[in-house]
Design a protein around this motif. Structure first.
Motif, PDB file in Angstrom:
ATOM      1  N   UNK A 248      27.014 -30.100 -15.602  1.00 30.03           N
ATOM      2  CA  UNK A 248      26.399 -30.501 -16.861  1.00 30.03           C
ATOM      3  C   UNK A 248      25.402 -29.442 -17.341  1.00 30.03           C
ATOM      4  N   UNK A 249      25.343 -28.297 -16.611  1.00 30.05           N
ATOM      5  CA  UNK A 249      24.498 -27.178 -16.995  1.00 30.05           C
ATOM      6  C   UNK A 249      25.289 -25.881 -17.136  1.00 30.05           C
ATOM      7  N   UNK A 250      26.471 -25.819 -16.580  1.00 29.80           N
ATOM      8  CA  UNK A 250      27.370 -24.675 -16.753  1.00 29.80           C
ATOM      9  C   UNK A 250      28.775 -25.241 -16.610  1.00 29.80           C
ATOM     10  N   UNK A 251      29.305 -25.755 -17.710  1.00 23.36           N
ATOM     11  CA  UNK A 251      30.531 -26.543 -17.614  1.00 23.36           C
ATOM     12  C   UNK A 251      31.777 -25.666 -17.526  1.00 23.36           C
ATOM     13  N   UNK A 252      32.904 -26.320 -17.276  1.00 20.49           N
ATOM     14  CA  UNK A 252      34.149 -25.602 -17.048  1.00 20.49           C
ATOM     15  C   UNK A 252      34.576 -24.787 -18.269  1.00 20.49           C
ATOM     16  N   UNK A 253      34.335 -25.330 -19.469  1.00 19.90           N
ATOM     17  CA  UNK A 253      34.725 -24.595 -20.672  1.00 19.90           C
ATOM     18  C   UNK A 253      33.881 -23.339 -20.840  1.00 19.90           C
ATOM     19  N   UNK A 254      32.595 -23.431 -20.596  1.00 20.81           N
ATOM     20  CA  UNK A 254      31.734 -22.245 -20.689  1.00 20.81           C
ATOM     21  C   UNK A 254      32.125 -21.212 -19.646  1.00 20.81           C
TER      22      UNK A 254
ATOM     23  N   UNK B  31      21.847 -22.417 -19.859  1.00 21.38           N
ATOM     24  CA  UNK B  31      22.732 -23.460 -19.327  1.00 21.38           C
ATOM     25  C   UNK B  31      23.885 -23.811 -20.266  1.00 21.38           C
ATOM     26  N   UNK B  32      24.832 -22.897 -20.467  1.00 19.73           N
ATOM     27  CA  UNK B  32      25.863 -23.108 -21.481  1.00 19.73           C
ATOM     28  C   UNK B  32      26.861 -24.203 -21.116  1.00 19.73           C
ATOM     29  N   UNK B  33      27.045 -25.129 -22.036  1.00 18.05           N
ATOM     30  CA  UNK B  33      28.050 -26.198 -21.914  1.00 18.05           C
ATOM     31  C   UNK B  33      28.743 -26.343 -23.260  1.00 18.05           C
ATOM     32  N   UNK B  34      30.043 -26.087 -23.291  1.00 20.78           N
ATOM     33  CA  UNK B  34      30.787 -26.039 -24.542  1.00 20.78           C
ATOM     34  C   UNK B  34      31.839 -27.150 -24.670  1.00 20.78           C
TER      35      UNK B  34
ATOM     36  N   UNK C 228      20.419 -23.952 -24.998  1.00 29.25           N
ATOM     37  CA  UNK C 228      19.558 -23.426 -26.050  1.00 29.25           C
ATOM     38  C   UNK C 228      19.952 -21.996 -26.378  1.00 29.25           C
ATOM     39  N   UNK C 229      19.763 -21.622 -27.639  1.00 28.67           N
ATOM     40  CA  UNK C 229      19.753 -20.219 -28.049  1.00 28.67           C
ATOM     41  C   UNK C 229      18.310 -19.848 -28.317  1.00 28.67           C
ATOM     42  N   UNK C 230      17.821 -18.826 -27.627  1.00 30.04           N
ATOM     43  CA  UNK C 230      16.470 -18.319 -27.827  1.00 30.04           C
ATOM     44  C   UNK C 230      16.591 -16.925 -28.416  1.00 30.04           C
ATOM     45  N   UNK C 231      16.144 -16.735 -29.656  1.00 31.45           N
ATOM     46  CA  UNK C 231      16.309 -15.456 -30.341  1.00 31.45           C
ATOM     47  C   UNK C 231      14.958 -14.949 -30.794  1.00 31.45           C
ATOM     48  N   UNK C 232      14.688 -13.689 -30.462  1.00 29.03           N
ATOM     49  CA  UNK C 232      13.450 -13.026 -30.863  1.00 29.03           C
ATOM     50  C   UNK C 232      13.798 -11.585 -31.212  1.00 29.03           C
ATOM     51  N   UNK C 233      13.587 -11.206 -32.464  1.00 28.64           N
ATOM     52  CA  UNK C 233      14.017  -9.882 -32.886  1.00 28.64           C
ATOM     53  C   UNK C 233      15.506  -9.707 -32.651  1.00 28.64           C
ATOM     54  N   UNK C 234      15.885  -8.633 -31.962  1.00 31.77           N
ATOM     55  CA  UNK C 234      17.296  -8.349 -31.694  1.00 31.77           C
ATOM     56  C   UNK C 234      17.804  -8.997 -30.407  1.00 31.77           C
TER      57      UNK C 234
ATOM     58  N   UNK D 242      20.910 -17.488 -19.118  1.00 32.79           N
ATOM     59  CA  UNK D 242      19.944 -17.908 -18.107  1.00 32.79           C
ATOM     60  C   UNK D 242      20.379 -19.261 -17.562  1.00 32.79           C
ATOM     61  N   UNK D 243      20.577 -19.343 -16.251  1.00 32.07           N
ATOM     62  CA  UNK D 243      21.051 -20.574 -15.620  1.00 32.07           C
ATOM     63  C   UNK D 243      19.948 -21.195 -14.766  1.00 32.07           C
ATOM     64  N   UNK D 244      19.699 -22.490 -14.971  1.00 34.71           N
ATOM     65  CA  UNK D 244      18.727 -23.193 -14.134  1.00 34.71           C
ATOM     66  C   UNK D 244      19.340 -23.585 -12.794  1.00 34.71           C
ATOM     67  N   UNK D 245      20.603 -23.996 -12.802  1.00 32.19           N
ATOM     68  CA  UNK D 245      21.372 -24.290 -11.594  1.00 32.19           C
ATOM     69  C   UNK D 245      22.824 -24.472 -12.009  1.00 32.19           C
ATOM     70  N   UNK D 246      23.704 -24.758 -11.067  1.00 38.50           N
ATOM     71  CA  UNK D 246      25.138 -24.712 -11.366  1.00 38.50           C
ATOM     72  C   UNK D 246      25.838 -26.066 -11.394  1.00 38.50           C
ATOM     73  N   UNK D 247      25.119 -27.181 -11.471  1.00 42.29           N
ATOM     74  CA  UNK D 247      25.804 -28.443 -11.739  1.00 42.29           C
ATOM     75  C   UNK D 247      26.537 -28.323 -13.070  1.00 42.29           C
TER      76      UNK D 247
END
Length: 306
Positions: A115-121, A60-63, A48-54, A108-113
């Motif tokens: 599928x939540x922080x992939x090799x490309x990210x 959990x980035x997966x690209x 997710x991208x969470x944006x508020x103001x600036x 922000x990372x929930x955990x490191x499996x």
């Protein structure tokens, strides 16, 4: 078998293709954003991208894309629990919508499996990027070269500010299985309760991470009230494997919703990967007649909560 390594691949692979950083689409294109609002863009999976103001947060980035989107053990295949799962590539079924990484202030990372922080990210995110993660994962992140790390324990609060925006993040327990022994095998993860504030404007959001509505999780949420936005992870992962179900199904989300009485429900961790077994329409069917508004969107859509 080391607990957090149970589903993890041994190392970060070097992928030939660069990250595709396209602009995301918005549900309200052409309209000027209100000054005080929370924008949420779902990029697939748990991202997710969470944006508020600036201030912009990325979860959990997966690209990765295509047949080899990420490499991880397969909890949907049968395997010997003593030896661990087959480490393999997993397929992404939808294109990655893209994002501008230079707009991100914190990850922000929930955990490191993976599928939540992939090799490309892991490859393309700058090593000096601010990462907030479960405290016990800091050593792993440091070994991957990341240097700007903040560890968060269950029940801990952390405050981020930028411009007129203040975000208070409370770390919430996440149980990866309803079976305590399986949860121990998979390792501890975090959920997060966010409170976004600008002056007298406030919006609360509960992002579950990979969890179930166990008694312990519900107890940890007891004093926090009802979130404006509830973001659960679904997918029914593990239903066909020896670990059993390790991500929620529709019935679990309904149980959460009855306990929390959220204003809106924005489900994720469904449809993006072949790894996910339960179709998302199960949740739409299960919530029929409920008062909660279900914001069911496709990857790349931006929602604005005023």
């Amino acid at each position: 078998m080391k607990r957090r390594n149970f589903l993890k691949s041994a190392a970060v692979s070097t992928l030939a293709a660069p990250a595709i950083l396209r602009n995301t689409t918005t549900a309200a294109a052409g309209f000027e954003a209100e000054e005080r609002e929370l924008e949420i863009t779902w990029l697939g999976g748990a991202t997710l991208m969470l944006s508020c103001g600036d201030l912009t947060l990325l979860t959990d980035p997966c690209f990765g894309e295509g047949e080899q989107a990420f490499k991880m053990g397969d909890p949907n295949e049968m395997f010997d629990l003593g030896k661990g799962p087959n480490i393999k590539f997993h397929r992404r079924l939808t294109p990655f919508p893209g994002l501008q990484l230079n707009n991100v202030d914190h990850v922000i990372l929930s955990h490191l499996h993976e599928d939540h922080f992939d090799q490309e990210a892991q490859r393309v995110i700058e090593k000096g990027m601010s990462l907030l993660a479960p405290e016990h994962e800091l050593g792993v992140l440091s070994s991957k070269g990341f240097t700007n790390l903040t560890g968060l324990k269950w029940g801990q609060e952390h405050v981020l500010t930028k411009g007129k925006v203040k975000v208070t993040i409370r770390t919430v327990r996440a149980d990866h299985s309803e079976d305590p022994q399986i949860s121990k095998i998979l390792g501890e993860g975090n959920g997060y309760w966010f409170t976004f504030e600008q002056g007298d404007w406030k919006k609360s959001l509960y992002w579950t991470g990979d969890t179930f509505p166990t008694d312990a999780v519900l107890q940890s949420l007891g004093s926090l009230g009802s979130p404006d936005i509830f973001i659960p992870h679904l997918g029914g992962v593990g239903l066909t494997g020896p670990l059993g179900q390790i991500s929620m199904g529709a019935g679990h989300v309904v149980q959460f919703a009855k306990a929390l009485n959220p204003g809106k429900i924005l489900p994720l961790h469904h449809s993006t990967y072949e790894l996910y077994l339960e179709p998302i329409y199960h949740l739409a069917e299960s919530l029929q007649g409920e008062s909660h508004r279900l914001d069911l969107v496709s990857e790349g859509t931006t929602l604005r909560y005023i």
